[in-house]
Structures are given as C-alpha cells and as structure tokens.
Design a protein around this motif. Structure first.
Motif, PDB file in Angstrom:
ATOM      1  N   SER A 199       0.818  -1.208   0.000  1.00  0.00           N
ATOM      2  CA  SER A 199       0.000   0.000   0.000  1.00  0.00           C
ATOM      3  C   SER A 199       0.855   1.263   0.000  1.00  0.00           C
ATOM      4  O   SER A 199       1.960   1.294   0.561  1.00  0.00           O
ATOM      5  CB  SER A 199      -0.933   0.017   1.209  1.00  0.00           C
ATOM      6  OG  SER A 199      -0.202   0.133   2.403  1.00  0.00           O
ATOM      7  N   CYS A 200       0.319   2.294  -0.594  1.00  0.00           N
ATOM      8  CA  CYS A 200       1.009   3.580  -0.659  1.00  0.00           C
ATOM      9  C   CYS A 200       1.195   4.175   0.730  1.00  0.00           C
ATOM     10  O   CYS A 200       2.198   4.824   1.007  1.00  0.00           O
ATOM     11  CB  CYS A 200       0.213   4.538  -1.550  1.00  0.00           C
ATOM     12  SG  CYS A 200       0.977   6.161  -1.748  1.00  0.00           S
ATOM     13  N   ALA A 207       5.651   2.409  -3.679  1.00  0.00           N
ATOM     14  CA  ALA A 207       4.463   2.534  -4.511  1.00  0.00           C
ATOM     15  C   ALA A 207       4.709   3.503  -5.667  1.00  0.00           C
ATOM     16  O   ALA A 207       4.321   3.238  -6.818  1.00  0.00           O
ATOM     17  CB  ALA A 207       3.276   2.998  -3.665  1.00  0.00           C
ATOM     18  N   ILE A 223      -3.798  -2.199 -10.062  1.00  0.00           N
ATOM     19  CA  ILE A 223      -3.677  -2.782  -8.720  1.00  0.00           C
ATOM     20  C   ILE A 223      -5.069  -3.080  -8.173  1.00  0.00           C
ATOM     21  O   ILE A 223      -5.919  -2.190  -8.063  1.00  0.00           O
ATOM     22  CB  ILE A 223      -2.916  -1.827  -7.793  1.00  0.00           C
ATOM     23  CG1 ILE A 223      -1.484  -1.630  -8.318  1.00  0.00           C
ATOM     24  CG2 ILE A 223      -2.881  -2.371  -6.366  1.00  0.00           C
ATOM     25  CD1 ILE A 223      -0.685  -0.586  -7.588  1.00  0.00           C
ATOM     26  N   GLU A 226      -4.192  -4.411  -2.015  1.00  0.00           N
ATOM     27  CA  GLU A 226      -2.994  -3.881  -1.369  1.00  0.00           C
ATOM     28  C   GLU A 226      -2.872  -4.439   0.049  1.00  0.00           C
ATOM     29  O   GLU A 226      -3.865  -4.848   0.653  1.00  0.00           O
ATOM     30  CB  GLU A 226      -3.044  -2.352  -1.298  1.00  0.00           C
ATOM     31  CG  GLU A 226      -2.937  -1.661  -2.636  1.00  0.00           C
ATOM     32  CD  GLU A 226      -2.930  -0.146  -2.491  1.00  0.00           C
ATOM     33  OE1 GLU A 226      -2.272   0.521  -3.312  1.00  0.00           O
ATOM     34  OE2 GLU A 226      -3.575   0.371  -1.545  1.00  0.00           O
ATOM     35  N   VAL A 233       1.828  -9.470   0.694  1.00  0.00           N
ATOM     36  CA  VAL A 233       1.573  -9.382  -0.749  1.00  0.00           C
ATOM     37  C   VAL A 233       2.031 -10.664  -1.435  1.00  0.00           C
ATOM     38  O   VAL A 233       1.327 -11.214  -2.290  1.00  0.00           O
ATOM     39  CB  VAL A 233       2.284  -8.153  -1.352  1.00  0.00           C
ATOM     40  CG1 VAL A 233       2.213  -8.177  -2.874  1.00  0.00           C
ATOM     41  CG2 VAL A 233       1.659  -6.872  -0.811  1.00  0.00           C
TER      42      VAL A 233
END
Length: 293
Positions: A199-200, A207, A223, A226, A233
């Motif tokens: 995830s950002c 990311a 995407i 996430e 992941v």
C-alpha cells in the motif's frame, strides 16, 4: 496510578510466597508495615486481595486478576534500572533498529550477525515496521535507525540516508497463470494484469517507484489489492489474488507456492538505511561503518 510501587512490591511478594512472613523476610521488612501496605492497596482498589481466614494465605478472585495483570511490572522495572545503570557506566550500548519485511534478506541477517559478533556489548533491538512508521519513530527518537527499503520521494528533515545494497525486482506469479511458465519476461507483459502491491500509505516510496517503472514500460499498473506488508503481498500471490512486482529476495516467502519470474533488464531498487542526522552515537557510527563496507 492508584497505588505506589512500594505497595505493588509488597503485594507481589505476598502473592509469590502466599505467606506474609516469608514475604516480609524477602523484602527485609517487618511484618506489620508489610500488612499496612497491603491494607492500603486494598483500600485504594476497593477490594480484598488476599483471603486470610484460613491457616494459609490465598489470593481472592480479584487478587488473582490483579496478580496476573501486574506480575511482570516489578521484574521489568528492575531490568530497566539495571540496564540504565550499565548504560550510564559504559558497560552496555543499545541500538534500536527497524526494518521492513521486504529487506529481510540473508544480507541483512549477515549484517546483524556480524555486528553482534564484532560488538557483543551492544544490544540490538530489532522490530518489523513499515517505512512510514520507521520514519515517524526516527523523528520521535524511539528508533535509532531503520532499513526502510527505497529512499523516500521527498527528503525527511532531520533524517539522513545511507545506501547499503541493490537488488532487482521480479514478477511473483500464481501457479496456473500463463506467465508462471515463462523463464523470463518483459515488464510490459504485465500490462492489463491484475496486480497486488504494498500500500502507498505503508511504503509510499515503493508505490511511487512501481508506478514509474510500469509507466516507463508503457502501461499503468492495475492494482486490485494492497497490503501494508510485502510478505503479505507475496502470500496473496500464492493464494491466486494477482501478480506482484517485489524484490527478488522475497522468493523465500513463496518458495514452492508461486512462480518467481525474472524480468529482462529488471529495474533495480536501492535499499537505504535511515538514521537521525547530526552526531551519531559510537555504536551507530560502528554500525554504519559496517554497512558502508
């Protein structure tokens, strides 16, 4: 806190010994003051902690709950005092280090092992934290350094970065997918494929890097799921949720459960070690010297 440490110390001794006499001897305290501390504690808590009606002392139900919740407090305080005294006298140094799961590689383990062998007087306290949390902890002073993965997009005031190793990205592909049979692939083969990614919020630099390398290959990553952890992941790939672009060293997570396909002219990521800017402790100086070799 509704009670004093002395009262807690007396309670713990009686609960351990189940005897006021033995507890008083253990604390080098006369029994009357010990009993007064216990009564004061019971008054503060509003409940009876010991059953004194029989020939033997026993914890009441409330006392057993209080004992379970507090039994580790005194040993922790004793350890904290001993550690602080050793640190102040120069006997012990400490480094609090963070790492992100994506960089947990044989190389990192070797660095930690080598440093520990070279400097056994230094305590290494290591914890797994996402890059964003590591940077926040470094700013707050609760971490001394952190293996955060990629360098952040924007410089963080008060934080310096030390590059320490590079590795290639690879495609992590679920078994049963057509791309899993390839010996090697171009990055653009992932155009339009369902991707799972870190995830950002947890790893903004990674990311952003992923978007850049996919854009350079001529597509925007699609995407679909996430997770804040790179290892999670990789597990999602094994479960068939999608394909992931991850550091090749994470193949250990999916060994035998998913395909790890090398990428032609694979993008490389540079792992950095983050630490507070300015004068570093002697232990940190030695640690960074080892990383720089």
């Amino acid at each position: 806190m509704d009670f004093s440490l002395r009262e807690l110390e007396c309670f713990t001794a009686v609960a351990d010994e189940l005897s006021f006499t033995r507890a008083a001897q253990r604390l080098h305290l006369a029994q009357p003051p010990l009993s007064r501390h216990i009564r004061a504690l019971e008054q503060r808590l509003g409940t009876v902690l010991f059953d004194r009606s029989g020939r033997k002392v026993a914890l009441t139900a409330a006392g057993a709950v209080f004992y379970e919740e507090t039994r580790s407090v005194m040993p922790q305080l004793i350890r904290a005092g001993e550690t602080t005294r050793r640190f102040a006298s120069g006997q012990t140094e400490r480094l609090r280090l963070g790492f992100v799961s994506a960089v947990l590689s044989p190389e990192l383990v070797e660095v930690l092992r080598t440093f520990r062998e070279m400097h056994p007087q230094v305590q290494l306290l290591v914890q797994d934290l996402p890059p964003a949390e590591q940077l926040a902890a470094l700013r707050q002073g609760t971490l001394d350094g952190g293996f955060i993965g990629l360098s952040p997009e924007e410089r963080t005031p008060g934080i310096d970065l030390l590059p320490w190793r590079q590795e290639a990205l690879a495609a992590f592909v679920p078994f049963g997918h057509a791309l899993a049979k390839r010996q090697r692939m171009d990055l653009r083969a992932l155009a339009g494929e369902a991707l799972v990614a870190v995830s950002c919020e947890a790893a903004p630099a990674f990311a952003a890097y992923l978007r850049r390398v996919c854009g350079s290959a001529g597509f925007r990553p699609r995407i679909v799921l996430e997770s804040p952890r790179a290892q999670a992941v990789a597990v999602m790939v094994a479960a068939g949720a999608g394909i992931a672009l991850l550091p090749a060293s994470l193949r250990r997570v999916v060994d035998g459960a998913a395909a790890v396909v090398p990428i032609r002219d694979a993008p490389k990521i540079s792992h950095v070690f983050a630490h507070a800017a300015g004068a570093a402790s002697p232990a940190m100086q030695r640690f960074m010297k080892l990383l720089s070799k």
